[in-house]
Design a protein around this motif. Structure first.
Motif, short mmCIF file in Angstrom:
data_model
loop_
_atom_site.label_atom_id
_atom_site.label_comp_id
_atom_site.label_asym_id
_atom_site.label_seq_id
_atom_site.Cartn_x
_atom_site.Cartn_y
_atom_site.Cartn_z
N PHE A 1 35.31 44.64 85.77
CA PHE A 1 35.50 45.87 86.53
C PHE A 1 34.16 46.56 86.63
CE2 PHE A 1 36.24 50.47 86.83
CZ PHE A 1 36.95 50.50 88.02
N LEU A 2 33.69 46.74 87.87
CA LEU A 2 32.42 47.42 88.13
C LEU A 2 32.68 48.55 89.11
CD1 LEU A 2 30.67 44.07 88.61
CD2 LEU A 2 29.76 45.75 87.04
N CYS A 3 31.93 49.63 88.95
CA CYS A 3 32.12 50.78 89.83
C CYS A 3 30.83 51.60 89.86
CB CYS A 3 33.27 51.64 89.32
SG CYS A 3 33.82 52.89 90.49
N SER A 4 30.46 52.06 91.04
CA SER A 4 29.31 52.96 91.14
C SER A 4 29.58 54.23 90.35
CB SER A 4 29.05 53.31 92.62
OG SER A 4 28.61 52.18 93.33
N ARG A 5 28.51 54.86 89.88
CA ARG A 5 28.68 56.10 89.11
C ARG A 5 29.28 57.21 89.94
NH1 ARG A 5 23.14 54.75 87.04
NH2 ARG A 5 22.62 55.56 89.07
N LYS A 6 28.82 57.33 91.18
CA LYS A 6 29.36 58.35 92.08
C LYS A 6 30.48 57.72 92.88
CE LYS A 6 25.09 60.93 92.29
NZ LYS A 6 23.87 61.18 93.04
N ILE A 7 31.67 58.30 92.77
CA ILE A 7 32.85 57.72 93.39
C ILE A 7 33.63 58.82 94.08
CG2 ILE A 7 33.94 57.79 91.11
CD1 ILE A 7 35.78 55.54 91.96
N PRO A 8 34.08 58.61 95.32
CA PRO A 8 34.85 59.66 96.00
C PRO A 8 36.22 59.85 95.34
CG PRO A 8 34.78 57.66 97.32
CD PRO A 8 33.89 57.43 96.14
N ALA A 9 36.72 61.06 95.43
CA ALA A 9 38.02 61.38 94.83
C ALA A 9 39.11 60.45 95.32
CB ALA A 9 38.36 62.84 95.11
N SER A 10 39.02 60.03 96.57
CA SER A 10 40.05 59.16 97.15
C SER A 10 40.13 57.81 96.45
CB SER A 10 39.78 58.95 98.64
OG SER A 10 38.51 58.34 98.82
N VAL B 1 40.25 42.44 80.76
CA VAL B 1 39.27 43.12 81.60
C VAL B 1 37.97 43.26 80.82
CG1 VAL B 1 38.71 45.27 82.83
CG2 VAL B 1 41.06 44.38 82.86
N ILE B 2 36.87 42.94 81.49
CA ILE B 2 35.53 43.10 80.91
C ILE B 2 34.78 44.14 81.74
CG2 ILE B 2 34.72 41.07 82.21
CD1 ILE B 2 32.65 40.61 79.98
N SER B 3 34.16 45.10 81.06
CA SER B 3 33.42 46.14 81.76
C SER B 3 32.44 46.79 80.78
CB SER B 3 34.39 47.19 82.31
OG SER B 3 33.70 48.18 83.05
N GLY B 4 31.55 47.57 81.35
CA GLY B 4 30.65 48.36 80.51
C GLY B 4 31.35 49.61 80.00
N PHE B 5 32.37 50.06 80.73
CA PHE B 5 33.12 51.27 80.39
C PHE B 5 32.15 52.41 80.07
CE2 PHE B 5 36.03 47.76 79.14
CZ PHE B 5 36.99 47.97 80.11
N HIS B 6 31.13 52.53 80.92
CA HIS B 6 30.05 53.50 80.67
C HIS B 6 30.17 54.76 81.53
CE1 HIS B 6 26.13 54.65 79.12
NE2 HIS B 6 25.81 55.01 80.35
N ILE C 1 40.54 43.33 75.85
CA ILE C 1 39.51 44.10 76.53
C ILE C 1 38.16 43.66 75.97
CG2 ILE C 1 38.59 46.42 76.98
CD1 ILE C 1 41.41 47.51 76.23
N ILE C 2 37.19 43.50 76.85
CA ILE C 2 35.82 43.18 76.42
C ILE C 2 34.90 44.27 76.93
CG2 ILE C 2 33.92 41.53 76.50
CD1 ILE C 2 36.03 39.33 77.07
N ILE C 3 34.22 44.93 76.00
CA ILE C 3 33.23 45.95 76.33
C ILE C 3 31.86 45.29 76.29
CG2 ILE C 3 32.15 48.13 75.64
CD1 ILE C 3 34.79 48.83 74.18
N THR C 4 31.10 45.48 77.35
CA THR C 4 29.75 44.94 77.41
C THR C 4 28.77 46.10 77.43
OG1 THR C 4 30.63 43.13 78.73
CG2 THR C 4 28.25 43.31 78.61
N LEU C 5 27.94 46.18 76.40
CA LEU C 5 27.02 47.30 76.26
C LEU C 5 25.70 47.05 77.00
CD1 LEU C 5 27.46 48.03 72.45
CD2 LEU C 5 28.62 49.14 74.36
N ALA C 6 25.11 48.13 77.48
CA ALA C 6 23.78 48.07 78.12
C ALA C 6 22.73 48.55 77.13
CB ALA C 6 23.77 48.93 79.38
N ARG C 7 22.98 48.28 75.85
CA ARG C 7 22.10 48.66 74.75
C ARG C 7 22.48 47.79 73.57
NH1 ARG C 7 24.32 51.91 71.03
NH2 ARG C 7 22.61 53.35 70.81
N GLY C 8 21.81 47.96 72.44
CA GLY C 8 22.20 47.23 71.24
C GLY C 8 23.47 47.82 70.65
N LEU C 9 24.05 47.11 69.69
CA LEU C 9 25.26 47.61 69.02
C LEU C 9 24.96 48.90 68.27
CD1 LEU C 9 26.90 44.41 67.49
CD2 LEU C 9 27.69 45.75 69.44
#
Length: 156
Positions: free
Chosen positions: A22-31, A50-55, A73-81
């Motif tokens: 699951f990927l999504c831009s940071r800015k997302i319209p309310a719709s 589902v795998i995502s950064g959940f950031h 669920i798999i969380i993928t970090l954009a940093r170290g643990l």
């Protein structure tokens, strides 16, 4: 796999399951927000991994809906643990339905545009299919997805 998982916490067996990124831009319209919530609930009810950064905020909201289920669920970090995990993660870890992975060493403490891009590439490599909540035209996510040869489903 071009990128590798450097560190993890949780059930590595989840990597063998079919996974939806699951990927999504940071800015997302309310719709688009409610459609992402509905998608998350549908994945939870179907038991899909589902795998995502959940950031970003919308990704955190999707994670909230997924946590209420029993699916992996798999969380993928954009940093170290992190040294210490959020308490909300302990129960799914104990149940063996959560995996936290990162392509970075513990020394990487901050999320940057570059580390987020590497994280997203790792998720795309690992995932069997990709779902996009919303992508901003001309944004980093839109550019990244141009290179992807896997099935991409955009939530409409």
């Amino acid at each position: 796999m071009l990128l590798e998982v450097k560190e993890h916490i949780g059930n590595l067996e989840l990597l063998k399951r079919e996974k939806i990124a699951f990927l999504c831009s940071r800015k997302i319209p309310a719709s688009a927000v409610l459609k992402c919530y509905d998608w998350a609930i549908a994945q939870r009810e179907a038991g899909n991994c589902v795998i995502s950064g959940f950031h970003s905020q919308i990704e955190k909201d999707v994670f909230h809906y997924l946590l209420k289920g029993k699916q992996p669920i798999i969380i993928t970090l954009a940093r170290g643990l992190k040294e210490k995990l959020e308490p909300v993660l302990q129960k799914p870890l104990d149940e063996g339905r959560l995996l936290i992975i990162t392509p970075f060493e513990k020394a990487v403490k901050r999320v940057t545009e570059q580390t987020a891009a590497i994280r997203n590439k790792l998720m795309i490599e690992i995932a069997d299919s990709i779902t996009v909540g919303f992508k901003s035209e001309g944004g980093n996510l839109a550019d990244l997805l141009k290179e992807v040869e896997k099935q991409i489903i955009e939530i409409k």
